[in-house]
Design an enzyme around this catalytic site. Structure first.
Site, PDB file in Angstrom:
ATOM      1  N   LEU A  40       0.905  -1.230   0.055  1.00  0.00           N
ATOM      2  CA  LEU A  40       0.120  -0.020  -0.001  1.00  0.00           C
ATOM      3  C   LEU A  40       0.784   1.071  -0.022  1.00  0.00           C
ATOM      4  O   LEU A  40       1.841   1.364   0.751  1.00  0.00           O
ATOM      5  CB  LEU A  40      -0.812  -0.071   1.350  1.00  0.00           C
ATOM      6  CG  LEU A  40      -2.108  -0.942   1.387  1.00  0.00           C
ATOM      7  CD1 LEU A  40      -2.821  -0.736   2.604  1.00  0.00           C
ATOM      8  CD2 LEU A  40      -3.074  -0.431   0.285  1.00  0.00           C
ATOM      9  N   ASP A  41       0.556   2.217  -0.895  1.00  0.00           N
ATOM     10  CA  ASP A  41       1.554   3.532  -0.944  1.00  0.00           C
ATOM     11  C   ASP A  41       1.234   4.144   0.431  1.00  0.00           C
ATOM     12  O   ASP A  41       0.352   3.899   0.958  1.00  0.00           O
ATOM     13  CB  ASP A  41       1.288   4.344  -2.024  1.00  0.00           C
ATOM     14  CG  ASP A  41      -0.280   4.740  -2.233  1.00  0.00           C
ATOM     15  OD1 ASP A  41      -0.449   5.664  -1.263  1.00  0.00           O
ATOM     16  OD2 ASP A  41      -1.117   4.270  -3.042  1.00  0.00           O
ATOM     17  N   SER A  42       2.539   5.097   0.863  1.00  0.00           N
ATOM     18  CA  SER A  42       2.359   5.605   1.897  1.00  0.00           C
ATOM     19  C   SER A  42       0.937   6.444   2.238  1.00  0.00           C
ATOM     20  O   SER A  42       0.628   6.598   3.502  1.00  0.00           O
ATOM     21  CB  SER A  42       3.607   6.465   2.223  1.00  0.00           C
ATOM     22  OG  SER A  42       3.440   7.392   1.366  1.00  0.00           O
TER      23      SER A  42
END
Length: 193
Positions: A40-42
């Site tokens: 999951l991207d930040s």
């Protein structure tokens, strides 16, 4: 073999090594030898699975397995039927065309935790929550999909992987729990229309 479900907080990067300006998975999961099964991207929040088993990691993360990942996206504007149909058919993002998916408009989720920091609020521009279920997961895919049809994502939360749902697990941001590795949740696959 170990499988851990984490509610990844906003701003946390999907790696265990330290970062200069952001929290990492090591700030939330103190179990040695596990790594994320997918990413999951930040700027995204929600369900992330971690394991110490490479074969299990592949079963969870590989698109050819068709394991559904369900997201709630708060988008700018009010998507019409044409935009939802375009998402469902597949969107040409330039470097690839997304697989068909399932979408639906949902009410603003009452059971969702507040984001810290909150998204920007502009009274002149409404927002809408869209549930998107995909069986692939390329870099920033859901964000790129909604932007491509004219409705940029402001907040993105992964709420389920297969039949594992973050709310039924009872996880608040930063909390994690062990999940049985032989559970039937792995058999849930995406059926295209």
């Amino acid at each position: 073999m170990r499988l851990i479900a984490l509610n990844k907080p906003f701003g946390t990067i999907c790696q265990f090594s330290p970062h200069e300006t952001r929290q990492s998975l090591a700030d939330w999961v103190k179990v040695p030898g596990v790594y994320p099964a997918g990413r999951l991207d930040s700027d995204s929040e929600g369900l992330l699975l971690l394991t110490d088993d490479g074969a299990l990691q592949a079963r969870i993360a590989e698109p050819k397995r068709k394991l559904v990942k369900r997201y709630w996206a708060q988008v700018e504007g009010e998507p019409d039927a044409a935009a939802l149909a375009a998402l469902e058919r597949g969107v040409d993002l330039g470097d690839f065309v997304t697989q068909p998916c399932q979408t639906r408009i949902i009410a603003a989720p009452e059971n969702l935790w507040p984001r810290n920091p909150p998204i920007r609020y502009r009274a002149s521009i409404p927002t809408t929550w869209v549930e998107i279920a995909i069986s692939e997961g390329k870099n920033r895919q859901v964000r790129r999909m909604t932007a491509a049809v004219g409705y940029p994502t402001l907040r993105l939360v992964r709420v389920a992987i297969g039949a594992l749902d973050i709310f039924s697990l009872g996880l608040t941001p930063g909390e994690s729990i062990d999940v049985p590795t032989n559970a039937p949740w792995q058999n849930t696959t995406h059926k295209h229309k």
